[in-house]
Design an enzyme around this catalytic site. Structure first.
Site, PDB file in Angstrom:
ATOM      1  CE  LYS A 278      -3.782  -2.503   2.066  1.00  0.00           C
ATOM      2  NZ  LYS A 278      -4.553  -2.920   3.242  1.00  0.00           N
TER       3      LYS A 278
ATOM      4  CD  GLN B 157      -3.417  -4.571   6.351  1.00  0.00           C
ATOM      5  OE1 GLN B 157      -3.279  -3.618   5.598  1.00  0.00           O
ATOM      6  NE2 GLN B 157      -4.101  -5.648   5.997  1.00  0.00           N
TER       7      GLN B 157
ATOM      8  CG  ASP C 276      -9.751  -0.387   4.449  1.00  0.00           C
ATOM      9  OD1 ASP C 276      -9.427  -0.636   3.280  1.00  0.00           O
ATOM     10  OD2 ASP C 276      -9.088  -0.783   5.436  1.00  0.00           O
TER      11      ASP C 276
END
Ligand code: NAD
Length: 287
Positions: free
Chosen positions: A52, A96, A119
């Protein structure tokens, strides 16, 4: 049969973002900034976070990586998120997953400011998706839609079967397909006669986590087959939920694993970060 090239399409998405970021930088603006928080030393999570950060660098965005020890308390993590929520130089915040057992994942996801929730897991973004508001869409489902778009097939009136009902893939993909006027069926672990249900599908999306669950005889001739599954085989190979060889014979379009949905997730994360930046920028200039 055509293979949907997720690698090439994800590259195109990253290049779109890169061009926009270059434009912002050329106008002398602050470039978007993604902040990724990782807790502990889960090797798979470390690889995801590294990728990422790498993708952010490719697009010309800034990124910050905050590494917290496995032993970090829930309160400390929440305090860290709150300070990033208030930091005007941070546009996107991603924690995460998975988190260590002593931390309540739900509490953490709710703590992220919805306008920085790259997200798309915050309940207000989830609700926004379901009531049809223009909101941040989770990356993997958004990537699935982009792959479907690449075929040029109009989904209106098509029967779509989504196998899997998770909050991060199955359910949002189903809603996005509904938004395109597909007739959507969600199949899951308790579905009776999965083969018969799948055989109705003009569009079949597999998001289960079982290698080779979908075989050629479960696919309607000419269907589009999207394989979200990522399964690590004992020999180290990555395998999807779809048995590629038998399904490719029947499908009109199919995604491979690797090189299908996988690379799209990170590309759509870049898109979401840019989107948060643009929205934050607009609301800051209204203040
Ligand atoms: P999950 O475990 O949360 O959900 C799996 C779903 O599959 C459940 O809803 C369950 O009802 C259903 N299921 C289980 N066994 C079944 C069976 N035999 N028949 C029909 N349905 C069954 O998983 P998830 O987070 O949605 O992920 C699914 C897969 O997608 C995994 O392989 C995961 O690694 C992969 N994934 C890939 C990406 C990507 O970027 N490509 C992103 C997220 C998840």
């Amino acid at each position: 049969m055509g293979i949907i090239d997720g690698k090439a399409i994800s590259q195109a998405v990253k290049d779109e973002v890169k061009a926009e970021v270059a434009g912002i930088a050329a106008r002398g603006g602050r470039v978007p900034c993604l902040c990724v928080i990782i807790v502990g030393e889960n090797p798979a999570s470390q690889v995801y976070v590294r990728n990422k950060v790498k993708a952010a660098a490719y697009t010309g965005m800034e990124s910050r990586q905050i590494e917290l020890p496995e032993s970090v308390s829930e309160d400390e993590l929440l305090a860290q998120i709150r300070s990033l929520n208030e930091d005007p130089a941070v546009d996107g915040i991603l924690v995460q997953l998975p988190l260590p057992k002593h931390i309540d994942e739900e509490k953490v996801l709710v703590a992220i400011a919805p306008e920085k929730d790259v997200d798309g897991f915050h309940p207000s973004n989830v609700a926004g998706l379901w009531i049809g508001k223009d909101c941040i869409v989770p990356c993997t489902p958004a990537g699935v839609m982009r792959l479907l778009d690449s075929t040029g097939v109009d989904l209106t009136g098509k029967t779509a079967v989504v196998v899997g009902r998770s909050n991060i893939v199955g359910k949002p993909v189903a809603k996005l397909l509904l938004d395109r006027n597909a007739t959507v069926v969600i199949a899951h672990s308790r579905t009776a006669d999965l083969g018969a249900v799948c055989r109705q599908a003009d569009v079949l999306v597999a998001a289960v986590g079982r290698a080779g669950l979908i075989t050629g005889e479960m696919v309607k001739p000419g269907a589009i087959v999207i394989d979200v599954g990522i399964n690590r085989m004992p020999d180290g190979r990555l395998c999807g939920d779809v048995d590629f060889a038998s399904c490719a014979d029947v499908a009109s379009w199919i995604t491979p694993v690797p090189g299908g949905v996988g690379p799209m997730t990170i590309a759509m994360l870049m898109k979401n970060t840019l989107r948060c930046y643009l929205q934050n920028f607009k609301s800051a200039s209204r203040k």
